[in-house]
Design an enzyme around this catalytic site. Sequence first.
Site, PDB file in Angstrom:
ATOM      1  N   TYR A  53      -2.627  16.918  11.857  1.00  0.00           N
ATOM      2  CA  TYR A  53      -3.476  16.192  10.917  1.00  0.00           C
ATOM      3  C   TYR A  53      -4.080  17.141   9.897  1.00  0.00           C
ATOM      4  O   TYR A  53      -4.341  18.298  10.191  1.00  0.00           O
ATOM      5  CB  TYR A  53      -4.623  15.493  11.663  1.00  0.00           C
ATOM      6  N   GLY A 239      -4.770  -0.713   7.805  1.00  0.00           N
ATOM      7  CA  GLY A 239      -5.536  -1.504   6.842  1.00  0.00           C
ATOM      8  C   GLY A 239      -4.953  -2.866   6.543  1.00  0.00           C
ATOM      9  O   GLY A 239      -5.623  -3.698   5.929  1.00  0.00           O
ATOM     10  N   LYS A 244      -7.401  -6.341   3.002  1.00  0.00           N
ATOM     11  CA  LYS A 244      -7.515  -5.691   1.684  1.00  0.00           C
ATOM     12  C   LYS A 244      -6.238  -5.787   0.854  1.00  0.00           C
ATOM     13  O   LYS A 244      -6.282  -5.664  -0.372  1.00  0.00           O
ATOM     14  CB  LYS A 244      -7.937  -4.226   1.854  1.00  0.00           C
TER      15      LYS A 244
END
Length: 353
Positions: A53, A239, A244
């Site tokens: 990451y 998401g 959204k």
Amino acid sequence: MNTIPLGQSDLRVTPICLGTMTFGEQVGEDEAHAILDRALERGVNFIDTAEMYAVPARAQTYGATESIIGRWFARQPGLRQKVVLATKVAGPSRGMPWIREGKGLTAADIVASCEGSLRRLRTDVIDLYQIHWPERHVPAFGTLYYDPAKETSQTPIREQLEALAGLVRAGKVRHIGLSNETPYGVHEFVRLAEEHGLPRVATAQNPYCLLNRTWENGLDETCHRLGVSLLAYSPLAFGLLTGKYDVGGTTGPQAPQGARIASYESVRKQRWGRPEAVQAARRYNALARAHGLTPTRMALAFCYTKWQVASTIIGVTTRAQLEENLDAWGTALAPELLQEIDAIRWELRDPAL
């Protein structure tokens, strides 16, 4: 939130875990530290990260997330003892030569990666050290079928377990886990551990959400019978299950600016960017609204209340998102709503597998 045990280990964690892969890419260090602070204030004691990451993975941000967490620990003495810390050793390269060139996951690879994580995290011990994806060729990250012709395995599972056992004996790792695993892999890790007196995996961290319920096609029984706990990642499907993307989609001028799928072409090419995944998300999101819930609340409540899930890993880019995700805890979904969810799944199956 009460704490719950992970597998047959002595680790006790909250049923919500803070995922951190946005730290160092979408989230700057100051905001990342503020999110970590607030998660602890709200009672979360479990943090998950990985050597590869931030995401999307790039050579320039390799290890950045662990380093941000390490500086957070260094800033507040005693903080490390308040959290259960999980990180991961990356599997074979998957096009990331800055992590390792080879196709295997040798004992030396595992030890070197652990040492690097310990340095970046500024800690003496990792509570849960996970293999991020199998050394074997497996259908994962959107691949549908297992193909024996693509097998390139070079490091036997026992050799991987022996390396992890050495880290446990050295006091650098407390417990071990898997990620993106299959029923075969979980069984084999447990079988070899029991046969040879090696550390037993406590957890499997796999995708689990309304758009990907493949865990329920065999891994649920496997892990239930073997006493291995599911750490569910991507409960909001990057998401898609927040609503959204419902109006503007994932590309073009109406797509939500700064949102992960809209911002990164590499993400749009993966399972979460599939048109089928977007369309299925719209169906689930509309169902949530019809029952007086936000899409986020329904999607998280689905994971929070499933018997299969030990802890749900939430990933956020703002403190406001963190509050919304934590506030969904305690939401109960009516039986008729769960039936409607299952009806959509029967029709559309798992478009983001």
